[in-house]
Structures are given as C-alpha cells and as structure tokens.
Design a protein around this motif. Structure first.
Motif, PDB file in Angstrom:
ATOM      1  N   ASP A 165       3.765   7.070   8.795  1.00  0.00           N
ATOM      2  CA  ASP A 165       2.651   7.694   7.736  1.00  0.00           C
ATOM      3  C   ASP A 165       2.062   8.965   8.003  1.00  0.00           C
ATOM      4  O   ASP A 165       0.870   9.375   8.109  1.00  0.00           O
TER       5      ASP A 165
ATOM      6  N   SER B  62      -0.266   7.519   2.893  1.00  0.00           N
ATOM      7  CA  SER B  62      -1.267   8.842   2.796  1.00  0.00           C
ATOM      8  C   SER B  62      -0.818   9.832   1.721  1.00  0.00           C
ATOM      9  O   SER B  62      -1.597  10.310   0.919  1.00  0.00           O
TER      10      SER B  62
ATOM     11  N   GLU C 167       0.879  -1.374  -0.048  1.00  0.00           N
ATOM     12  CA  GLU C 167       0.195  -0.147   0.053  1.00  0.00           C
ATOM     13  C   GLU C 167       0.797   1.423   0.056  1.00  0.00           C
ATOM     14  O   GLU C 167       1.958   1.344   0.530  1.00  0.00           O
ATOM     15  N   LYS C 168       0.508   2.281  -0.512  1.00  0.00           N
ATOM     16  CA  LYS C 168       1.103   3.715  -0.596  1.00  0.00           C
ATOM     17  C   LYS C 168       0.711   4.374   0.801  1.00  0.00           C
ATOM     18  O   LYS C 168      -0.343   4.134   1.407  1.00  0.00           O
TER      19      LYS C 168
ATOM     20  N   ARG D  35      -7.844   4.107  -0.419  1.00  0.00           N
ATOM     21  CA  ARG D  35      -6.615   3.345  -0.531  1.00  0.00           C
ATOM     22  C   ARG D  35      -5.778   3.183  -1.978  1.00  0.00           C
ATOM     23  O   ARG D  35      -6.574   3.052  -3.018  1.00  0.00           O
ATOM     24  N   THR D  36      -4.498   3.308  -2.082  1.00  0.00           N
ATOM     25  CA  THR D  36      -3.930   3.055  -3.099  1.00  0.00           C
ATOM     26  C   THR D  36      -2.983   1.947  -2.942  1.00  0.00           C
ATOM     27  O   THR D  36      -2.068   1.926  -2.073  1.00  0.00           O
ATOM     28  N   TYR D  37      -2.865   0.868  -3.806  1.00  0.00           N
ATOM     29  CA  TYR D  37      -1.886  -0.216  -3.777  1.00  0.00           C
ATOM     30  C   TYR D  37      -0.978  -0.116  -4.991  1.00  0.00           C
ATOM     31  O   TYR D  37      -1.460   0.488  -6.000  1.00  0.00           O
TER      32      TYR D  37
ATOM     33  N   ARG E 207      -0.750   8.555  -1.696  1.00  0.00           N
ATOM     34  CA  ARG E 207      -2.097   7.930  -2.287  1.00  0.00           C
ATOM     35  C   ARG E 207      -2.716   8.655  -3.400  1.00  0.00           C
ATOM     36  O   ARG E 207      -2.582  10.002  -3.358  1.00  0.00           O
TER      37      ARG E 207
ATOM     38  N   THR F 238      -0.445   0.726 -10.242  1.00  0.00           N
ATOM     39  CA  THR F 238      -1.197   0.806  -9.262  1.00  0.00           C
ATOM     40  C   THR F 238      -2.656   0.623  -9.330  1.00  0.00           C
ATOM     41  O   THR F 238      -3.164   0.591 -10.492  1.00  0.00           O
TER      42      THR F 238
ATOM     43  N   HIS G 274      -6.358   1.409  -7.254  1.00  0.00           N
ATOM     44  CA  HIS G 274      -7.024   2.432  -6.260  1.00  0.00           C
ATOM     45  C   HIS G 274      -8.397   2.131  -5.808  1.00  0.00           C
ATOM     46  O   HIS G 274      -9.386   1.896  -6.623  1.00  0.00           O
TER      47      HIS G 274
END
Length: 308
Positions: A263, A35, A32-33, A44-46, A38, A62, A64
């Motif tokens: 984070d 904050s 995961e990215k 959430r962004t992976y 993101r 990515t 999202h």
C-alpha cells in the motif's frame, strides 16, 4: 460518533453487495481501497469490485468514511447533549447507473440482454402461435386463462398480428425476458405449453396444470445459475503472483491478479505506469499478510487488474 460512522459506512457497502449478488446476479469482492485509490480527503474508502467477461475489473459501488476532515474544512458542527459544539463524523456512499452496464456486460449474449428474474420487468411472455385456418380466438382465450393462472408473475401476451412467432421470439430474446411460453393449437389439444429459458435456450413441454410451480422453480434456478456462472468466471480468472514477472504475465492475460502489496502510493503509481493495471480492492475476507511482490515490504492481500 466515530464508531457509528464506521459501522454505517460498512453497512451501506453490505447493502450494495446484496444488490449486486442477490438481485443482479453479479459476484463481487468487498473490501478497502488502497491509499492511492481512496476518495480524496476520506479516512477510508470501501468498495465492491466485479470482474467482467472482457477481462476488466469494474468498481460497482463505494462507501467512504470521511472522518472529520470535511467537517473541519467547511465549518460543520452540531450542538451536543452537553450543550457544546462538536465536529460530526461523516460518511458518503453511492451506487450508480454503472450497475446497469455491469448487468449488460456480465449476462448478455449474441442474442441480446439476459435479465435476472428478480429484477425482470416481465417474467414471461406468452407467444400465441396461429396460422391460416387456426381458431385465433380459442388460442388467445387460452393464453388469457394461463395468464390468470400465473397471477403471481408478471406475464405479457404478445398478440400482435403483424409479426410472425419467430420474429417475436427474437425480439423478446433481445430484450432479455427470462421465460417464453409458446402456445399453439397442438399444445391446446395436449393441454400443455412449451417453456423456454432465455439464458440456456432450454425448451420443456409443461402441462398447463403444472405451469405455476414450474415457473417458480425455473425462475429460481435461472437466477442462481446466472450468479454461479458469473462466479465461476471470476474465480477461474484469479491468478496469484509473488513477483513482477508473474504479475505482468497475469495482467497481460487480462486476469484478476492477487498479490501481497504494501500500500505504497508511489510504488502503485509505478506499477500503473508499467502495466496499465490499478489496485482494485484489499478484501475483507483475506486478512493474511506477506512479502510485497513489488517492494519486498510487508503487504496485505490486494487484487490488481485493468479497469474501466
């Protein structure tokens, strides 16, 4: 639903990891990215992150989880089975031509491209070798026979007269074709060929009868060896840091620095200003927590590096 959205968002990232590792032979870290990194407006962004030979991280793809934010902002709704309007849970995902860049940077050498066998447009090129006085037709006929025997592979015969065998070798190495099959009068006499691997330059004398089996095993080994070489590079360039001095040293040495990080977007901005390094990924595979190297708060395992 929220559950389906999260499941699908992670599923697409898993498919990207397969593409990168199983086809392109480029190892990646999935996670995961932070904050700060993101996608704007996303829940959430992976990401899958690779580490290139020049000491920079590359975001390979990515996925999202957008939550319901965009549905609210743009007035998107659907009629449910209960005949009421509902806000959908949405996601967004994509990979791009940066994968081509990753392929070139990770595997190429001073001779040119090196293409992993699983995505190579041509598996092997047959280069007939003939000089003045040689029976050219005999050599070309044998080359075509071998091509038919290798019908499970994509084979190209380079029968151009205007170039020397050496010139052809260089050209096909530049293009990254996995294997070269050299065939001359002496090889025909011995009912063999010379098989050359693009990545290692290894040459083997192979009986024509053994060639289909040998081709299959050599291509499999090459695919695996390219991945293992890249994996060793990434793993050997990961360093751990527990304080700013260790972190700064790792970044200066162009390493992939593993830390505990809290984070905090403000802290991350300060880190980036001081070191020109950004957070790359909080990996799925490492769930332990510890003291943040920068703020002292509780943090998750996070990788930092300079990036493109």
């Amino acid at each position: 639903t929220e559950e389906d959205c999260e499941k699908e968002t992670r599923q697409y990232l898993g498919e990207y990891k397969k593409v990168a590792e199983e086809l392109l032979a480029v190892p990646v870290i999935a996670g995961e990215k932070t904050s700060k990194e993101r996608f704007a407006g996303a829940k959430r962004t992976y990401t899958i992150e690779a580490f290139m030979p020049d000491g920079k991280a590359l975001q390979m793809g990515t996925s999202h989880n957008l939550g319901q934010n965009f549905a609210k902002a743009f007035g998107i709704s659907y009629l449910g089975k209960d005949e009421k309007n509902h806000l959908p849970w949405q996601n967004s995902w994509g990979i791009s031509t940066r994968l081509v860049g990753a392929l070139v940077m990770m595997h190429a050498d001073n001779k040119g491209l090196v293409i992993p066998p699983k995505i190579a447009p041509i598996h092997a090129v047959i280069v007939p070798i003939f000089r003045k006085g040689d029976d050219k037709d005999t050599i070309l006929n044998k080359a075509n026979e071998i091509k038919k025997e290798l019908s499970h592979f994509v084979i190209h015969i380079d029968d151009r007269d205007e170039y020397t065998p050496g010139w052809k070798y260089n050209e096909w190495e530049l293009k990254g074709i996995p294997l070269r099959i050299e065939l001359g009068p002496k090889d025909i006499e011995k009912d063999q060929v010379v098989l050359v691997r693009r990545d290692t330059g290894t040459k083997e004398f192979v009986p024509v009868s053994d060639l289909p089996k040998k081709m299959k095993s050599t291509l499999e080994h090459m695919q695996n060896d390219l991945f293992e070489k890249a994996k060793h590079w990434m793993d050997s360039n990961i360093v751990q840091a527990s304080n700013w001095q260790e972190f700064e040293k790792g970044i200066e040495q162009r390493k992939l620095v593993k830390v505990f990080f809290c984070d905090d977007p403000k802290a991350e901005e300060e880190i980036k200003e001081k070191s020109q390094a950004s957070s790359r990924v909080m990996p799925f595979s490492e769930t332990m927590t510890g003291k943040c190297f920068y703020t002292g708060k509780e943090g998750k395992v996070t990788y930092f590096a300079k990036a493109y």
